[in-house]
Design an enzyme around this catalytic site. Structure first.
Site, PDB file in Angstrom:
ATOM      1  N   GLU A 140      -4.440   2.401  -7.270  1.00  0.00           N
ATOM      2  CA  GLU A 140      -4.912   3.127  -6.946  1.00  0.00           C
ATOM      3  C   GLU A 140      -6.288   3.655  -6.574  1.00  0.00           C
ATOM      4  O   GLU A 140      -6.730   4.561  -5.772  1.00  0.00           O
ATOM      5  CB  GLU A 140      -3.611   4.259  -6.714  1.00  0.00           C
ATOM      6  CG  GLU A 140      -2.603   3.524  -6.082  1.00  0.00           C
ATOM      7  CD  GLU A 140      -1.492   4.002  -5.990  1.00  0.00           C
ATOM      8  OE1 GLU A 140      -0.830   4.853  -5.160  1.00  0.00           O
ATOM      9  OE2 GLU A 140      -0.746   4.197  -7.488  1.00  0.00           O
ATOM     10  N   GLY A 187       1.364  -8.497  -4.881  1.00  0.00           N
ATOM     11  CA  GLY A 187       0.236  -9.005  -4.816  1.00  0.00           C
ATOM     12  C   GLY A 187      -0.683  -8.745  -5.903  1.00  0.00           C
ATOM     13  O   GLY A 187      -2.177  -8.914  -5.856  1.00  0.00           O
ATOM     14  N   THR A 188      -0.996  -8.003  -6.143  1.00  0.00           N
ATOM     15  CA  THR A 188      -1.499  -7.497  -7.637  1.00  0.00           C
ATOM     16  C   THR A 188      -1.695  -8.086  -8.901  1.00  0.00           C
ATOM     17  O   THR A 188      -2.714  -8.071  -9.609  1.00  0.00           O
ATOM     18  CB  THR A 188      -1.344  -5.854  -7.608  1.00  0.00           C
ATOM     19  OG1 THR A 188      -0.054  -5.788  -7.894  1.00  0.00           O
ATOM     20  CG2 THR A 188      -1.441  -5.052  -6.613  1.00  0.00           C
ATOM     21  N   GLY A 202      -2.856   1.127 -15.155  1.00  0.00           N
ATOM     22  CA  GLY A 202      -3.028   1.339 -14.061  1.00  0.00           C
ATOM     23  C   GLY A 202      -4.073   0.969 -12.982  1.00  0.00           C
ATOM     24  O   GLY A 202      -4.246   2.564 -13.486  1.00  0.00           O
ATOM     25  N   LYS A 237     -10.052 -10.079 -13.576  1.00  0.00           N
ATOM     26  CA  LYS A 237     -10.059 -10.927 -12.016  1.00  0.00           C
ATOM     27  C   LYS A 237      -8.924  -9.891 -11.166  1.00  0.00           C
ATOM     28  O   LYS A 237      -9.933  -9.375 -10.066  1.00  0.00           O
ATOM     29  CB  LYS A 237      -9.828 -12.216 -12.113  1.00  0.00           C
ATOM     30  CG  LYS A 237     -10.606 -13.243 -11.015  1.00  0.00           C
ATOM     31  CD  LYS A 237      -9.980 -14.148 -11.525  1.00  0.00           C
ATOM     32  CE  LYS A 237     -10.762 -15.593 -10.653  1.00  0.00           C
ATOM     33  NZ  LYS A 237     -10.313 -17.295 -10.950  1.00  0.00           N
ATOM     34  N   THR A 238      -8.010  -9.961 -11.634  1.00  0.00           N
ATOM     35  CA  THR A 238      -7.161  -9.693 -10.730  1.00  0.00           C
ATOM     36  C   THR A 238      -7.405  -7.627 -10.875  1.00  0.00           C
ATOM     37  O   THR A 238      -7.126  -6.912  -9.555  1.00  0.00           O
ATOM     38  CB  THR A 238      -5.765  -9.736 -11.158  1.00  0.00           C
ATOM     39  OG1 THR A 238      -5.507  -8.479 -12.607  1.00  0.00           O
ATOM     40  CG2 THR A 238      -5.498 -10.295 -10.793  1.00  0.00           C
ATOM     41  N   ILE A 246      -8.942  -3.119 -19.745  1.00  0.00           N
ATOM     42  CA  ILE A 246      -8.202  -3.727 -18.513  1.00  0.00           C
ATOM     43  C   ILE A 246      -7.420  -5.444 -19.285  1.00  0.00           C
ATOM     44  O   ILE A 246      -7.925  -6.227 -20.316  1.00  0.00           O
ATOM     45  CB  ILE A 246      -9.363  -4.908 -18.016  1.00  0.00           C
ATOM     46  CG1 ILE A 246     -10.073  -3.005 -17.127  1.00  0.00           C
ATOM     47  CG2 ILE A 246      -9.301  -5.218 -16.239  1.00  0.00           C
ATOM     48  CD1 ILE A 246      -9.426  -1.917 -16.566  1.00  0.00           C
ATOM     49  N   PHE A 302       0.476  -1.551  -0.135  1.00  0.00           N
ATOM     50  CA  PHE A 302      -0.166   0.182   0.138  1.00  0.00           C
ATOM     51  C   PHE A 302       0.444   1.193   0.092  1.00  0.00           C
ATOM     52  O   PHE A 302       0.309   2.537   0.184  1.00  0.00           O
ATOM     53  CB  PHE A 302      -1.161   0.028   1.113  1.00  0.00           C
ATOM     54  CG  PHE A 302      -1.628  -1.322   1.325  1.00  0.00           C
ATOM     55  CD1 PHE A 302      -2.486  -1.894  -0.534  1.00  0.00           C
ATOM     56  CD2 PHE A 302      -1.989  -1.973   2.113  1.00  0.00           C
ATOM     57  CE1 PHE A 302      -3.213  -3.010   0.132  1.00  0.00           C
ATOM     58  CE2 PHE A 302      -3.075  -2.776   2.383  1.00  0.00           C
ATOM     59  CZ  PHE A 302      -3.528  -3.378   1.630  1.00  0.00           C
TER      60      PHE A 302
END
Lengths: 327, 745
Positions: free
Chosen positions: B709, B461-462, B706, B637-638, B633, B234
Site C-alpha cells: 500500500e 496477486g501480490t 508488507g 521482483k514482486t 524485501i 485493492f
C-alpha cells in the site's frame, strides 16, 4: 439482451433485400452493436452478419482518389501505405481511436454508424430522446462533461464519437450507399443529421440501405494533413476535442483548407467558418486563433463542458500550427 | 544469509499457471450442473420497493426461481468485527426488507439454467419504487452536529495557529474512487447435504468463512471457502458482500449449484468504494519552517447502513514533528453503497492533503519542499510518544534527491523547459503503518524430497505463494521448485486477511518456525532411526543444509538427504506447525509484546516529473522515482511490482479517477472501464523504485514488512505539486483535469 435471429449475408443484394425487414440490424465488427444489445439499448429481432461481403478492398479510383470498402477493418485502413502516405490525417485519426483489439474488428462502415457514448443513452433506466423519442434528454440537466457544444438542440446534446469520420469529413469524403432503389452517393458532410427535434434520426440511410464504400477525393500534390486528439488519458478514450486539418499551401498562404472537429459536435463537425477565415490568408498564429474562434462561435456550453470550447480552439490552433510547419 | 533466496528477484511460482490460463479464479471453477443467478438492482438510491412483478420473467425459458424480499428467508446480521476476522462489507443482509439505500442495491435474483436466460429474465422483472430524494454529495447534507468519529490532539493547536507567523489554510478533496480489480466479484455456491462450499474471490478466506457462518446461521465446519487465485482486490475483496449470500441462498432454493457473477456496473455500487474525503488543513510555521501547529478537519461519507472510517487523523498526528496538533474526523451518511478500504485507506487521502499542504507551505516560506520536510522530521512518533522501530526516511529523501537530480530544480514556476513543454518537479513523503496478524502454517517434508506448505491465507496477486516457497526454501535449502504451496482454502490452517499490507509480515514468522519444526521432526527421526547413520546422536548435533541432514560441524556432503531418512522409517512425511501473531512469541528472540513499545511504520519518498504543453493543456507524468524504506524485501521482483503498480494507480488517482454520482438518481454514471478512467500503459512513464532494505527485526526475524500500500500514499500530491511547479495551478480537488489547467497560459 433480447433474443434474436441470426443470419449470414452471402451477397450484397441478399443483404439489401432482407435489409428493410422490421427489427433487422446489420452487424459488421459488432464493436458498438453488440455492446448496446447487451445493454438492451439496441433490441434487434434479427441480426444479419455482413462480414463475408466482398467489400474489403482499398483501391484507387479513376480520378486518383481512393475507394475504401465498407468492410475494411480500421486497423487495415490505418496501416495501408497509400493512406499513410496520401491521407495521413485518416491514419492518425484511426490510430487515435479505441484500442488495437477494437480496431482489428471495427469496420469502415460500422465506424461511420457508431452510436454515441452518452451515459444516458446507454442506460435504459433514463429518459433519452435518441433511444426513446419524446421521453426527454437526461444529459442536459445531468452530468454532461463529455457532451457536445456544437449542433446541440434542446432534445439532445450527445456527441458523435468517431475519430475516423472527422478525418473523412475534412478529406471531403463521400459515402456510397446501396438500397433496393439502387446506389447513391452522399457527401459525408451531408450524411449526418444534427439532432434537432429528432435525435433518433442520425443519418440519411433509409431502412435496408447498406454502406458500400467511402471514397476519398484525390488531393492536390503537396497537400498536408494532420489529426490531433485531446482527451484525459493518453489512449483508449473518446475525444474531448479533436481537429482534422487538410491544407494546401501556396508559400505561407492557404490555397485550400478543410477543417473538421471531433468530440465537440453532435456530428463530425466541418467548420466552413474556420476555413473561410483562413482560405487565401496567411498561416499565422493570429489567423489560427481567429479561425478557431470562428469554428466555435456557435458553441453552447452546458454545466460541465464549457472547457471544451476553449480546448477545441486550442486543439485546432495546434493542428494548424503543425500542419503548416511540416517540412 | 547472503546466498539466501530471500531478498532476491524470484519469479512467481504460480506465474505459469496464470499466464497459461490454468489458474481457476472465482467463478471459473467448473462445477457440474451449475445454474446462473443474475441480480436485479435498484434504479433509485433512496426509498422503498412498492411492488415486484415477476410474472412475465417467471414464464421465460429456463427460469428456475426469482428471489426477492417478499419470498426470501431473512438472513442474520453478522456480529462483525475486524479483530475477530468476521467483518462484512455491508452488514445488511440482502433482501432484508423493502428498503432501498443506494443505487445498484440487489432487489431480486433471477436464477436460470443459463446465464443468458437469467440475464434476459432479470430485465423483465418489473420493480415499482416509492422514491425519495437521494443524498449522494456532501454539500447536499448539513454539516455534522455530533462529536467526531475519531480525533487526535496534542498541545494547543488553535492557540498556536494564531501565533504562527507563516500560515496555510486550504481544503483538499479526494473524490470517490472505485477499486476496479480486473477480476470482478463472484461466487459459486454448491450444497452437499447441509454442507456448503463457496467458490470465491476474496482477500480474506478466514474472514469470509466466519461471516458466512454468522449470516447464514450455520456452524463453521459446515462451510468451506475456496479461493485459490484472486485477480486482485485493492481492498474491495477484504470483506464479503451481499452477492455471496445470494448465491448460497439461491443454490439452496433451486437445489443446484448457483453462480452469481457481479457485473462491472455493480462493481461501482455494491462491493465498496473509497469515500469522498474533504480535509480542511491549517498549518502554522516559524519563518525558518518549523511547524508550530497543524489542524485537519476531515469530513467523509459513509453509507446509510454502515459506519466506515477512512482515517485521516492518524497520519496527520504522526507524520511530522509538531508540538500542537489537532485532527478530527466526521462520517456523514449518504445514499451510496457502504465504502470499504481501498489500497492505502486513510493514509492515501490524508497524504494528498498533508503533503500538498507542506508543498504549499514551502512555497510560502520560499523554501525547498524537501528541506521543509527535513526541518520537521519526526525523530519519534509524537502521536504516541513511542520510538520508531526502524525509520530511515531521511535516507530515502537523500537517496531520492540525488538520484532524481533534485538539486537542479529551479523553484520558479514554469521555469524548467524541455522542447515545447514546461517541466514540473514535485516530491512527497509516503508512509504506511505495519501490522502483523496471526497465522497458522503447516509445512510437511515429504519422502519424495519435496516440501509442502499450507495456510488458509490467499495470494491476491501480490506473490504470497512465492513468499511461502522462498521461506521454506531458505530454511531447508531445497530449491523453490521443490516447494509446493497450498493457499486460499478454509480447510487449511487459518491465516490472515490480505489487507493492510500485513500478509507477508504475518505469515513469514509462522512459515519460518513451521519449517524449522518440520526439520526438527526429521532430525529427531534421524537420531532415532535404528539402522541410520545418525542413530543415537543428540538431535542438537544435527542440522539440515541443502536438504541434507548432517552433523553440525561436518559438511552437508557428509550427510543424508532428508527423504532417505523418511523412507527408511516408512514415513510419507513429517509435519511442522507454527503459529505467529501478536500474542505469540513466534521465533527465538522475538520481542513479542516488546513490539508494543515501538511505533512501526514504513516510509519513503516519491519524486515526480510532469511535462506540460500549455497551448493544448496536455499534462503527462514523464518520470518517476520512489525510494522505499519498507523493511527487508523478501522478493525484489514482486516487491518492485507492488510499488510500481501502486504508482500507476497513483497516476490514475492524481489525474483521472473519479466516480461520478448523478445527483438526481444517485447512480454512478461512469460505471464502466470506458468512462471511469484509470491509467493505461500510454500514461505510464519511465519509473524507478529503490528499496533501502533495512530489516525491521522488531517486527519479525527476517525484518520484513508488507509493501502493498505504501506506494500509493503520497503519489497524488507529488503529481499536483509537480503540476503547480509547471503551471502555477494548485489542484486541491482531485483529479487534475484539463478544465482545471485551462486557466494557465
Amino acid at each position: 439482451m433480447q433474443a434474436f435471429q441470426y443470419k449470414k449475408a452471402n451477397d450484397v443484394d441478399g443483404a439489401i433485400g432482407a435489409g428493410s425487414t422490421a427489427g433487422l440490424k446489420f452487424v459488421a465488427g459488432g464493436t458498438t452493436l453488440i455492446d448496446l444489445m447487451k445493454l438492451n439499448v439496441e433490441r434487434p429481432t434479427m441480426v444479419m452478419d455482413i462480414n463475408s461481403l466482398p467489400l474489403t478492398k482499398i483501391e484507387k479510383t479513376a480520378d486518383g482518389g481512393l475507394r475504401i470498402g465498407a468492410m475494411v477493418r480500421n486497423s487495415d485502413l490505418a496501416h495501408d501505405l497509400t493512406v499513410q502516405k496520401g491521407y495521413p490525417v485518416l491514419s492518425q485519426a484511426l490510430l487515435s481511436g479505441a484500442s488495437p483489439q477494437l480496431r482489428n474488428m471495427a469496420s469502415t462502415g460500422g465506424n461511420l454508424l457508431q452510436r454515441t457514448r452518452c451515459y444516458y443513452f446507454r442506460d435504459t433506466a433514463y429518459p433519452c430522446n435518441k433511444r426513446n423519442p419524446g421521453s426527454g434528454c437526461s444529459a442536459i440537466d445531468g452530468y454532461n462533461r463529455i457532451h457536445a457544444v456544437l449542433g446541440t438542440s434542446e432534445h439532445c446534446i450527445a456527441t458523435h464519437p468517431s475519430d475516423m469520420a472527422v478525418a473523412m469529413v475534412a478529406l471531403e469524403a463521400s459515402v456510397q450507399v446501396k438500397g433496393s432503389n439502387g446506389e447513391r452517393t452522399v457527401p459525408l458532410k451531408d450524411f449526418y443529421f444534427v439532432p434537432g427535434s429528432t435525435p433518433n434520426r442520425e443519418n440519411v440511410l433509409a431502412p435496408g440501405e447498406l454502406i458500400m464504400s467511402v471514397t476519398l477525393p484525390r488531393l492536390a500534390d503537396g497537400t498536408r494533413s494532420y489529426y490531433l486528439k485531446r482527451r484525459d488519458r493518453a489512449s483508449y478514450e473518446f475525444a474531448l476535442a479533436s481537429a482534422a486539418v487538410v491544407a494546401q499551401m501556396q508559400g505561407r498562404r492557404f490555397q485550400r483548407i478543410r477543417i473538421a472537429l471531433g468530440g465537440v459536435g453532435t456530428k463530425p463537425w466541418r467548420s466552413t467558418e474556420a476555413e473561410t477565415v483562413l482560405e487565401s490568408h496567411e498561416a499565422s498564429a493570429q489567423n489560427f486563433r481567429k479561425a478557431s474562434e470562428a469554428a466555435l462561435s456557435g458553441a453552447k456550453a452546458m454545466h460541465d463542458n464549457a472547457f471544451k470550447i476553449e480546448l477545441a480552439k486550442r486543439t485546432l490552433v495546434r493542428a494548424l500550427t503543425v500542419v503548416t510547419s511540416a517540412a | 544469509m547472503s546466498s539466501s533466496i530471500v531478498g532476491q528477484a524470484v519469479t512467481r511460482i504460480d506465474g505459469r499457471l496464470k499466464v497459461t490460463g490454468q489458474a481457476a479464479y472465482g467463478v471459473e471453477h467448473r462445477i457440474q450442473n451449475v445454474a446462473h443467478g443474475v441480480g436485479v438492482s435498484s434504479t433509485i438510491a433512496n426509498g422503498r420497493i412498492v411492488r415486484i412483478d415477476t410474472s412475465e420473467a417467471e414464464k421465460m425459458p429456463g427460469v428456475l426461481a426469482i428471489l426477492h424480499h417478499g419470498n426470501f428467508d431473512r438472513m442474520y446480521r453478522p456480529a462483525g468485527s475486524l479483530e475477530e476476522m468476521s467483518r462484512p462489507g455491508e452488514s445488511r443482509p440482502p433482501f432484508e426488507d423493502e428498503n432501498v439505500y443506494y443505487y445498484g442495491q440487489f432487489v431480486a435474483l433471477v436464477i436460470a439454467n443459463t446465464f443468458e436466460q437469467a440475464q434476459d429474465a432479470a430485465s423483465h422483472v418489473r420493480v415499482q419504487y416509492e422514491a425519495k430524494r437521494p443524498f449522494v454529495r456532501l454539500e447536499q447534507v448539513p454539516a455534522p452536529n455530533k462529536s467526531p468519529d475519531t480525533q487526535s490532539s496534542r498541545g494547543n493547536a488553535e492557540a498556536a495557529l494564531q501565533q504562527g507567523p507563516v500560515k496555510l489554510d486550504a481544503t483538499y478533496v479526494t473524490p470517490v474512487e472505485t477499486h476496479n480489480p480486473m477480476e470482478m466479484h463472484g461466487t459459486i455456491a454448491a450444497w452437499e447435504g447441509d454442507k456448503l462450499t463457496l467458490y470465491e474471490t476474496t482477500q480474506g478466506v478466514v474472514n469470509h468463512h466466519n461471516v458466512a457462518s454468522q449470516v447464514l446461521g450455520m456452524p463453521p465446519e459446515s462451510i468451506h471457502i475456496v479461493s485459490p487465485f484472486v485477480g486482485s482486490g485493492f481492498g474491495c475483496k477484504l470483506f464479503p458482500w451481499p452477492h455471496s449470500w445470494l448465491a448460497a441462498a439461491g443454490a439452496r432454493h433451486v437445489k443446484r449449484p448457483v453462480k452469481v457473477a457481479v457485473p462491472r456496473t455493480l462493481m461501482f455500487t455494491t462491493v465498496g468504494h473509497r469515500p469522498l474525503v474533504q480535509q480542511h488543513v491549517r498549518l502554522a510555521a516559524t519563518q525558518d519552517g518549523k511547524l508550530v501547529a497543524m489542524m485537519n478537519d476531515v469530513l467523509q461519507h459513509t453509507s446509510v447502513v454502515d459506519e466506515y472510517l477512512e482515517n485521516c487523523v492518524d497520519a496527520t498526528s504522526m507524520l511530522y514533528s509538531c508540538p500542537n496538533v489537532k485532527a478530527q474526523q466526521y462520517e456523514v451518511p449518504l445514499n451510496v453503497g457502504t465504502p470499504t478500504p481501498m489500497r492505502g485507506p486513510g493514509r492515501t487521502p490524508a497524504l494528498f492533503a498533508l503533503e500538498s499542504a507542506m508543498d504549499e507551505l514551502a512555497i510560502k516560506l520560499n523554501m525547498d519542499p524537501l528541506e521543509l520536510r527535513l526541518r520537521n522530521y519526526a525523530e519519534k512518533d509524537e502521536s504516541s510518544g513511542k520510538p520508531w522501530s526502524s525509520k530511515h526516511l531521511r535516507d530515502a529523501y537523500q537517496k531520492g534527491a540525488e538520484r532524481f537530480g533534485w538539486s537542479k530544480r529551479n523553484p520558479k514556476v514554469g521555469s524548467m523547459r524541455k522542447g515545447n513543454e514546461i517541466l514540473g518537479w514535485g516530491m512527497a513523503t509516503c508512509t504506511w503503518p505495519c501490522h502483523a496478524a496471526g497465522a497458522d502454517v503447516r509445512v510437511r517434508l515429504l519422502s519424495d524430497g519435496s516440501a509442502h506448505a499450507s495456510c488458509a491465507t490467499q495470494d491476491i496477486g501480490t506473490g504470497t505463494y512465492t513468499v511461502f516457497a522462498e521461506i521454506v526454501s531458505d530454511k531447508t535449502g531445497l530449491p523453490v521448485e521443490k516447494v509446493k504451496v497450498a493457499l486460499g482454502d478454509s480447510s487449511l490452517p487459518p491465516g490472515p486477511t490480505s489487507g493492510g499490507s500485513a500478509a507477508t509480515a504475518s505469515v513469514v514468522p509462522a512459515i519460518s518456525k513451521a519449517t524449522e519444526n518440520a526439520i526438527q521432526a526429521v532430525i529427531k527421526a534421524a537420531s532415532k532411526a535404528p539402522q541410520g547413520p545418525f542413530h543415537g546422536i543428540d538431535p542438537k548435533q544435527l542440522k539440515m543444509t541443502q536438504g541434507r541432514i548432517h552433523i553440525v560441524d561436518k559438511s552437508p556432503d557428509s550427510g543424508v538427504p532428508f527423504q532417505e531418512i523418511l523412507a527408511s522409517q516408512h514415513l510419507v512425511g513429517l509435519d511442522g506447525k507454527a503459529t505467529s501473531g501478536r500474542e505469540h512469541r513466534s521465533y527465538p528472540g522475538d520481542p513479542g509484546p516488546e513490539r508494543e513499545k515501538y511505533s512501526i511504520h514504513s516510509f519513503g519518498a516519491h519524486f515526480c516529473e510532469v511535462a506540460f504543453d500549455p497551448e493544448i493543456v496536455r499534462l503527462r507524468v514523464t518520470r518517476w522515482l520512489s525510494v522505499i524504506d519498507g523493511g527487508r524485501i523478501i522478493n525484489q521482483k514482486t516487491a518492485r511490482n507492488q510499488i510500481l503498480g501502486a504508482v500507476v494507480m497513483g497516476i490514475g488517482m492524481g489525474m483521472l479517477e473519479e466516480t461520478v454520482y448523478d445527483p438526481r438518481t444517485g447512480h454512478p454514471i461512469n460505471n464502466n472501464f470506458a468512462d471511469y478512467m484509470v491509467a493505461v500503459n500510454a500514461d505510464v512513464p519511465e519509473m524507478e523504485c529503490i528499496f533501502l532494505d533495512y530489516p525491521d527485526t522488531v517486527l519479525n526475524e527476517y525484518g520484513a514488512r508488507g509493501i502493498g500500500e505504501i506506494g500509493l500514499t503520497g503519489c497524488a500530491s507529488a503529481i499536483t505539486s509537480a503540476t503547480y511547479h509547471a503551471t502555477g495551478i494548485r489542484v486541491r480537488e482531485l483529479p487534475i483535469r484539463i478544465e482545471k489547467l485551462l486557466a494557465s497560459a
